[in-house]
Design a protein around this motif. Structure first.
Motif, PDB file in Angstrom:
ATOM      1  N   ALA A 341       0.822  -1.210   0.000  1.00 50.35           N
ATOM      2  CA  ALA A 341       0.000   0.000   0.000  1.00 50.35           C
ATOM      3  C   ALA A 341       0.853   1.257   0.000  1.00 50.35           C
ATOM      4  N   SER A 342       2.000   1.212   0.677  1.00 50.17           N
ATOM      5  CA  SER A 342       2.879   2.386   0.715  1.00 50.17           C
ATOM      6  C   SER A 342       3.480   2.686  -0.651  1.00 50.17           C
ATOM      7  N   SER A 343       3.380   1.717  -1.575  1.00 52.01           N
ATOM      8  CA  SER A 343       3.841   1.935  -2.953  1.00 52.01           C
ATOM      9  C   SER A 343       2.678   2.068  -3.927  1.00 52.01           C
ATOM     10  N   GLY A 344       1.472   2.248  -3.382  1.00 46.19           N
ATOM     11  CA  GLY A 344       0.323   2.489  -4.239  1.00 46.19           C
ATOM     12  C   GLY A 344      -0.408   1.251  -4.714  1.00 46.19           C
ATOM     13  N   LEU A 345      -0.135   0.098  -4.105  1.00 44.44           N
ATOM     14  CA  LEU A 345      -0.771  -1.155  -4.515  1.00 44.44           C
ATOM     15  C   LEU A 345      -1.647  -1.669  -3.381  1.00 44.44           C
ATOM     16  N   TRP A 346      -2.966  -1.664  -3.586  1.00 47.21           N
ATOM     17  CA  TRP A 346      -3.904  -2.117  -2.564  1.00 47.21           C
ATOM     18  C   TRP A 346      -4.220  -3.579  -2.813  1.00 47.21           C
ATOM     19  N   ALA A 347      -3.679  -4.454  -1.995  1.00 43.58           N
ATOM     20  CA  ALA A 347      -3.818  -5.894  -2.173  1.00 43.58           C
ATOM     21  C   ALA A 347      -4.658  -6.488  -1.053  1.00 43.58           C
ATOM     22  N   GLU A 348      -5.468  -7.462  -1.397  1.00 44.12           N
ATOM     23  CA  GLU A 348      -6.126  -8.287  -0.388  1.00 44.12           C
ATOM     24  C   GLU A 348      -5.041  -8.910   0.496  1.00 44.12           C
ATOM     25  N   LEU A 349      -5.346  -9.186   1.739  1.00 45.06           N
ATOM     26  CA  LEU A 349      -4.340  -9.743   2.640  1.00 45.06           C
ATOM     27  C   LEU A 349      -3.760 -11.042   2.080  1.00 45.06           C
ATOM     28  N   SER A 350      -4.601 -11.920   1.580  1.00 41.61           N
ATOM     29  CA  SER A 350      -4.111 -13.168   0.981  1.00 41.61           C
ATOM     30  C   SER A 350      -3.187 -12.882  -0.192  1.00 41.61           C
ATOM     31  N   ALA A 351      -3.499 -11.840  -0.951  1.00 39.55           N
ATOM     32  CA  ALA A 351      -2.716 -11.499  -2.138  1.00 39.55           C
ATOM     33  C   ALA A 351      -1.317 -11.017  -1.793  1.00 39.55           C
ATOM     34  N   ALA A 352      -1.148 -10.497  -0.562  1.00 39.07           N
ATOM     35  CA  ALA A 352       0.159  -9.998  -0.129  1.00 39.07           C
ATOM     36  C   ALA A 352       1.091 -11.118   0.295  1.00 39.07           C
ATOM     37  N   ALA A 353       0.625 -12.362   0.261  1.00 32.58           N
ATOM     38  CA  ALA A 353       1.447 -13.482   0.733  1.00 32.58           C
ATOM     39  C   ALA A 353       2.716 -13.651  -0.091  1.00 32.58           C
ATOM     40  N   GLY A 354       2.670 -13.332  -1.377  1.00 33.44           N
ATOM     41  CA  GLY A 354       3.876 -13.457  -2.196  1.00 33.44           C
ATOM     42  C   GLY A 354       4.999 -12.574  -1.680  1.00 33.44           C
ATOM     43  N   LEU A 355       4.696 -11.312  -1.437  1.00 32.00           N
ATOM     44  CA  LEU A 355       5.717 -10.403  -0.900  1.00 32.00           C
ATOM     45  C   LEU A 355       6.114 -10.808   0.510  1.00 32.00           C
TER      46      LEU A 355
END
Length: 408
Positions: A341-355
């Motif tokens: 989000a701090s880089s402008g990408l709003w991801a579902e929590l599950s979607a953030a698992a890759g990072l």
């Protein structure tokens, strides 16, 4: 390019790759010869690889063959099952450099804001080929929304058995496409799906087996993520994939494996499965040395990948790529979500698992790609929090600005 452009020839068992079935009918319950009462082995689609024109992977191929961007994944039709269903423009999502050597494949840019659009273009195509009047799916989120959209586009009815605690925004999404949305206890979704298939004649586009197999054509749509990453970046050192049942994981691996098989590349990236620590059936299967297994699931906000049952596809992808599974806490997932989000990408929590998986591994020689599967719009907390109203006096506005760290 039309559905007839496919080079798909047959279905092949992952339980025993020497076992082949005709391309039609598409198998919706895995391999009948190798599966047992406790383990279900998926099938995959095989192709006439010797007939593939590797110019398919040239940058100018789509323009040379008059393939419109609105055709979606049809750009890669020779290496996909027949695409009988109309496109919604799925695929072609951006690869965004988060920091030097770290890239985010942002699947929230698909028509229903998730990677599931790629799968549902393929499975809805199979439903049309089967002459079905509609489809039925068990899903608490992205899969149900995508299935509803592609069914609507194809003129089919859609029934979604969803969880009783499905986020309100996701529920609204499915209703918007005209789906019949039926919230039931999670354990009852699959038995009820069976009844709808048997008694109503609707076509199943999600799993019907003991361990996960899913639809034979579904994971094929995910290969296009690998093709697109290669087109933008080449072959990365690693790809980190949010993982539930492992279909996306397998599709990404298979796409890169096909590029190597065709001589387009010389390597396959390591594939990392990123699961919530509250469950982790793929991690358990690898740890126990079994094709697939079931685990108890604890509480987690990552409902999109919160699975008790795994499938053999994920084991294959990790084994063949030299990757491994990673178990992630909700704290790690939330930290990754905030970083995106701090880089402008709003991801579902599950979607953030890759990072989150990459951050758990620490620095890696790159480039590396983290797949972000869906939009933060679909998270469980959406709609539950609102900003506190501010009196329209400058003193109060200035106080609020200062509390947020803004000089005023």
């Amino acid at each position: 390019m039309t559905a007839n452009s496919t080079l798909a020839t047959a279905q092949r068992s992952l339980g025993d790759p020497t076992i082949r079935y005709p391309l039609w009918p598409a198998l919706t319950m895995g391999c009948p010869q190798t599966s047992t009462a406790t383990i279900s082995y998926p099938v995959e689609v095989d192709y006439a690889y010797d007939s593939v024109d590797i110019a398919l992977f040239d940058p100018g191929y789509a323009a040379a063959h008059a393939i419109s961007p609105s055709a979606g994944i049809e750009r890669w039709a020779p290496l996909l099952p027949p695409l009988n269903a109309p496109s919604l423009g799925e695929g072609g999502t951006p690869l965004i450099e988060l920091e030097p050597g770290v890239f985010i494949k942002d699947e929230s840019r698909n028509p229903t804001w998730s990677h599931k659009d790629r799968l549902n273009r393929c499975t809805t195509s199979a439903a049309l080929r089967a002459g079905a009047s509609g489809i039925v799916v068990a899903s608490s989120g992205n899969h149900g929304a995508a299935a509803a959209a592609y069914a609507a586009r194809a003129g089919l009815r859609c029934v979604v058995f969803t969880a009783e605690d499905t986020p309100p925004a996701v529920d609204a999404f499915m209703h918007a496409y005209g789906a019949v949305v039926l919230p039931v206890p999670v354990a009852d979704r699959w038995p009820l799906m069976h009844k709808v298939v048997e008694d109503c004649g609707l076509y199943p586009v999600s799993n019907l087996t003991t361990t996960h197999t899913g639809h034979a054509f579904g994971a094929e749509g995910y290969k296009t993520i690998a093709y697109e990453i290669h087109a933008d970046l080449g072959v990365p050192a690693a790809v980190f994939v949010p993982s539930g049942y492992g279909e996306l994981l397998y599709g990404v691996w298979k796409g890169f494996a096909e590029l190597r098989r065709l001589g387009v590349t010389g390597a396959v990236p390591r594939i990392f499965a990123c699961e919530p620590a509250a469950g982790g059936p793929l991690s358990a299967a690898v740890r126990e040395g079994v094709p697939a297994t079931e685990v108890a699931v604890g509480p987690t906000d990552a409902y999109g990948i919160d699975c008790s049952v795994g499938g053999y596809r994920g084991v294959v992808a990790l084994r063949e790529s030299g990757g491994r599974p990673l178990l992630l806490s909700d704290n790690e997932l939330h930290a990754a979500q905030r970083e995106l989000a701090s880089s402008g990408l709003w991801a579902e929590l599950s979607a953030a698992a890759g990072l989150a998986g990459l951050r758990q591994c620490g620095d890696m020689e790159g480039p590396v790609v983290c797949v972000s599967t869906s939009s933060g719009f679909k998270d469980v907390s959406v709609g539950l929090h609102t900003s506190e109203p501010v009196p329209p006096e400058w003193a109060e506005v200035r106080r609020r600005l200062r509390s947020a760290g803004i000089d005023a």
